[in-house]
Design an enzyme around this catalytic site. Structure first.
Site, mmCIF file in Angstrom:
data_model
loop_
_atom_site.group_PDB
_atom_site.id
_atom_site.type_symbol
_atom_site.label_atom_id
_atom_site.label_comp_id
_atom_site.label_asym_id
_atom_site.label_seq_id
_atom_site.Cartn_x
_atom_site.Cartn_y
_atom_site.Cartn_z
ATOM 1 C CB THR A 155 0.325 -5.769 0.500
ATOM 2 O OG1 THR A 155 -0.191 -6.390 1.688
ATOM 3 C CG2 THR A 155 -0.648 -4.680 0.043
ATOM 4 C CG ASP A 180 13.548 0.579 12.911
ATOM 5 O OD1 ASP A 180 12.309 0.558 13.059
ATOM 6 O OD2 ASP A 180 14.318 -0.153 13.560
ATOM 7 C CE LYS A 192 -2.393 -1.810 11.832
ATOM 8 N NZ LYS A 192 -1.650 -0.677 11.187
ATOM 9 C CB SER A 251 -6.513 1.523 11.305
ATOM 10 O OG SER A 251 -6.852 0.617 12.320
ATOM 11 C CE1 TYR A 311 -1.692 -5.673 11.574
ATOM 12 C CE2 TYR A 311 -4.007 -6.296 11.458
ATOM 13 C CZ TYR A 311 -2.933 -5.592 10.958
ATOM 14 O OH TYR A 311 -3.094 -4.802 9.841
ATOM 15 C CG ASN A 354 1.573 2.143 4.503
ATOM 16 O OD1 ASN A 354 0.491 1.580 4.381
ATOM 17 N ND2 ASN A 354 2.697 1.628 4.020
ATOM 18 C CG LEU A 368 -2.067 -1.018 1.232
ATOM 19 C CD1 LEU A 368 -2.860 -0.911 2.533
ATOM 20 C CD2 LEU A 368 -2.996 -0.813 0.040
#
Length: 286
Positions: A190, A63, A159, A141, A155, A90, A21
């Site tokens: 992706t 980083d 978020k 997100s 994960y 992102n 993305l």
């Protein structure tokens, strides 16, 4: 709707810009005639864009978990282009495993990129955006922020944390003319899943894992990242961008489904909820 400062277009700062993305976002911004600072751990893929768009691309090795490096990269961007208009947080990673299976190091690593990395970028760009009295911070997100799902608990947690931070930030920054939006994408082609980290496994969860594998085996069709990039351009071109934007029919339908179920549960327990509150004077000390 769109306003581009000066004759050379807006200035973007995009993290995780070398692939997926992030790469699509970068190409869309360049296609719109804007200038972009592209930050990624791997700079090589960014050099190709820099060569194709002389003077409009600033490749940055970064980083995002290194707070000092993030602030230095933002300072370099402002020094190079003179301003900031659109910031896209992102950069992100996916670690999969049942909650019980995560080590402390794995849990912290998930948050270091998805939450703290975005926090450092947000903190680094805000002084410039406040001083300008303008700018748009876009937090990427996930569908994982709509709810927790088996094997993606950490994960989702990262978020969820990002969205809570961003809601507060939107209210704090609004008085300075700075906009904050949260994008919740669905499936795109992706390398998020091919590059993901998987924890060690406990045999107790093997039946659940088998059920999940059967569901995934049914297959899914993801979308071209260019569609997400087109939606991003529409968002940042808007005079009144939403605080949240769902990307994809599946995410849209799931968001409404989850919201309806939550509202039904709240309504079913309304009596208990209301009974838990009855204002009384402050208890006397001693």
């Amino acid at each position: 709707m769109r306003t581009s400062p000066g004759s050379t277009g807006r200035v973007w700062f995009i993290t995780g810009a070398s692939r997926g993305l992030g790469r699509a976002f970068a190409e869309a911004a360049l296609g719109a005639g804007d200038r972009v600072a592209l930050a990624a751990r791997t700079v090589g893929p960014l050099e190709e864009l820099a060569a194709a768009h002389p003077g409009r691309v600033l490749p940055l090795g970064l980083d995002v978990t290194d707070r000092e490096a993030v602030f230095a990269a933002v300072a370099e961007t402002v020094g190079h282009f003179g301003r900031l208009d659109v910031v896209v947080n992102n950069a992100g990673t996916l670690s999969m495993g049942m909650v019980e299976e995560f080590t402390e190091a794995e849990a912290r690593a998930q948050f270091e990129v998805n939450f703290f990395g975005a926090l450092w970028v947000s903190q680094a760009v805000l002084p410039t955006l406040r001083k300008q009295g303008s700018g748009h911070l876009v937090q990427i997100s996930s569908i994982g922020a709509l709810g927790g799902f088996p094997s993606t608990g950490l994960y989702s947690a990262s978020k969820f944390a990002l969205e809570g931070l961003s809601e507060a930030l939107a209210l704090e920054a609004a008085g300075f003319g700075v906009k904050v939006s949260i994008i919740e994408p669905g499936g795109y082609w992706t390398d998020l899943y091919t590059a993901m980290h998987c924890t060690g496994t406990l045999a107790a969860y093997d039946p659940l894992r088998a059920d999940l594998a059967a569901q995934f085996a049914e297959g899914s069709v993801d979308s071209d990242p260019k569609l997400a990039a087109a939606a991003l351009l529409t968002l940042v071109d808007s005079d009144e961008p939403p605080q949240r934007l769902l990307l994809g029919s599946m995410v849209y339908d799931l968001a409404f489904d989850i919201s309806r179920k939550r509202m039904a549960t709240w309504a079913g327990w309304e009596q208990v909820s209301r009974a838990a509150e009855y204002a009384i004077p402050a208890p006397s000390a001693g």
